[in-house]
Design a protein around this motif. Sequence first.
Motif, short mmCIF file in Angstrom:
data_model
loop_
_atom_site.label_atom_id
_atom_site.label_comp_id
_atom_site.label_asym_id
_atom_site.label_seq_id
_atom_site.Cartn_x
_atom_site.Cartn_y
_atom_site.Cartn_z
N GLY A 73 0.82 -1.21 0.00
CA GLY A 73 0.00 0.00 0.00
C GLY A 73 0.85 1.25 0.00
N ILE A 74 0.24 2.34 0.40
CA ILE A 74 0.88 3.65 0.39
C ILE A 74 0.88 4.18 1.82
CG2 ILE A 74 0.83 5.97 -0.58
CD1 ILE A 74 -0.85 4.70 -2.91
N ALA A 75 2.02 4.07 2.49
CA ALA A 75 2.12 4.50 3.88
C ALA A 75 2.41 6.00 3.99
CB ALA A 75 3.19 3.71 4.61
N GLY A 76 2.92 6.59 2.92
CA GLY A 76 3.20 8.02 2.93
C GLY A 76 4.65 8.30 3.27
N PRO A 77 5.05 9.52 3.35
CA PRO A 77 4.20 10.70 3.17
C PRO A 77 3.87 10.98 1.70
CG PRO A 77 6.43 11.41 3.61
CD PRO A 77 6.41 9.90 3.72
N GLY A 78 4.66 10.45 0.78
CA GLY A 78 4.38 10.66 -0.64
C GLY A 78 3.80 9.41 -1.26
N GLY A 79 3.64 9.44 -2.58
CA GLY A 79 3.17 8.28 -3.31
C GLY A 79 1.70 8.26 -3.63
N ALA A 80 0.94 9.20 -3.08
CA ALA A 80 -0.50 9.22 -3.34
C ALA A 80 -0.77 9.59 -4.79
CB ALA A 80 -1.19 10.21 -2.42
N ARG A 81 -1.82 9.02 -5.33
CA ARG A 81 -2.30 9.32 -6.68
C ARG A 81 -3.81 9.37 -6.63
NH1 ARG A 81 1.45 4.73 -9.16
NH2 ARG A 81 0.14 3.63 -7.72
N PRO A 82 -4.44 9.89 -7.66
CA PRO A 82 -5.91 9.90 -7.67
C PRO A 82 -6.46 8.48 -7.47
CG PRO A 82 -5.06 11.26 -9.45
CD PRO A 82 -3.88 10.54 -8.85
N GLY A 83 -7.33 8.34 -6.50
CA GLY A 83 -7.91 7.03 -6.18
C GLY A 83 -7.05 6.17 -5.28
N LYS A 84 -5.83 6.62 -4.99
CA LYS A 84 -4.92 5.87 -4.12
C LYS A 84 -4.30 6.82 -3.10
CE LYS A 84 -3.78 2.38 -7.52
NZ LYS A 84 -2.71 1.69 -8.26
N PRO A 85 -5.05 7.13 -2.05
CA PRO A 85 -4.55 8.09 -1.05
C PRO A 85 -3.53 7.47 -0.10
CG PRO A 85 -6.66 7.22 -0.37
CD PRO A 85 -6.39 6.65 -1.74
N VAL A 86 -2.77 8.33 0.56
CA VAL A 86 -1.88 7.87 1.62
C VAL A 86 -2.73 7.19 2.68
CG1 VAL A 86 -0.39 8.64 3.50
CG2 VAL A 86 -0.10 9.61 1.22
N GLY A 87 -2.28 6.05 3.14
CA GLY A 87 -3.03 5.27 4.13
C GLY A 87 -3.78 4.10 3.53
N LEU A 88 -3.82 4.00 2.19
CA LEU A 88 -4.48 2.88 1.53
C LEU A 88 -3.58 1.65 1.64
CD1 LEU A 88 -6.79 1.73 -0.21
CD2 LEU A 88 -5.45 2.44 -2.21
N VAL A 89 -4.11 0.58 2.22
CA VAL A 89 -3.33 -0.63 2.48
C VAL A 89 -4.15 -1.85 2.08
CG1 VAL A 89 -2.28 -2.02 4.31
CG2 VAL A 89 -2.10 0.45 4.39
N PHE A 90 -3.46 -2.83 1.52
CA PHE A 90 -4.08 -4.12 1.22
C PHE A 90 -3.38 -5.17 2.06
CE2 PHE A 90 -4.79 -1.47 -2.43
CZ PHE A 90 -6.12 -1.73 -2.76
N VAL A 91 -4.17 -5.99 2.75
CA VAL A 91 -3.65 -7.06 3.61
C VAL A 91 -4.23 -8.36 3.11
CG1 VAL A 91 -3.67 -8.01 5.94
CG2 VAL A 91 -3.47 -5.54 5.63
N ALA A 92 -3.36 -9.35 2.91
CA ALA A 92 -3.83 -10.65 2.43
C ALA A 92 -3.22 -11.77 3.25
CB ALA A 92 -3.48 -10.83 0.96
N VAL A 93 -3.95 -12.89 3.33
CA VAL A 93 -3.50 -14.09 4.03
C VAL A 93 -3.81 -15.28 3.15
CG1 VAL A 93 -3.87 -15.58 6.03
CG2 VAL A 93 -3.84 -13.11 6.32
N SER A 94 -2.85 -16.20 3.07
CA SER A 94 -3.04 -17.46 2.35
C SER A 94 -2.71 -18.59 3.31
CB SER A 94 -2.11 -17.50 1.14
OG SER A 94 -2.20 -18.76 0.48
N GLY A 95 -3.63 -19.55 3.42
CA GLY A 95 -3.42 -20.67 4.33
C GLY A 95 -4.21 -21.88 3.90
N PRO A 96 -4.10 -22.96 4.65
CA PRO A 96 -4.77 -24.21 4.28
C PRO A 96 -6.30 -24.10 4.32
CG PRO A 96 -3.79 -24.41 6.45
CD PRO A 96 -3.32 -23.10 5.87
N LYS A 97 -6.82 -23.18 5.09
CA LYS A 97 -8.27 -23.01 5.18
C LYS A 97 -8.81 -22.02 4.16
CE LYS A 97 -8.71 -24.17 10.05
NZ LYS A 97 -9.21 -23.71 11.35
#
Length: 78
Positions: free
Chosen positions: A22-46
């Motif tokens: 994601g984008i933790a900041g302070p820079g890197g923001a773009r339209p539709g992708k603000p600072v603070g936008l994060v994706f969290v994923a998990v992969s497991g047997p279940k």
Amino acid sequence: ALAMARGARRRLRADVAAAITGIAGPGGARPGKPVGLVFVAVSGPKGESAQRLLFAGDRAGVRRQACAAALKALRRSV
């Protein structure tokens, strides 16, 4: 994030894996992708899960909240 979690699980031969991107900041923001936008994923047997989250705060705060969200997702997955 989901592809990263799958790859980590496969490469490390782990039962479960989590990934954060994601984008933790302070820079890197773009339209539709603000600072603070994060994706969290998990992969497991279940199965797999991914979340789109938006956190407020400075870079350290966003990173801390993202880690907490990933740990919470891991707990739910086992």
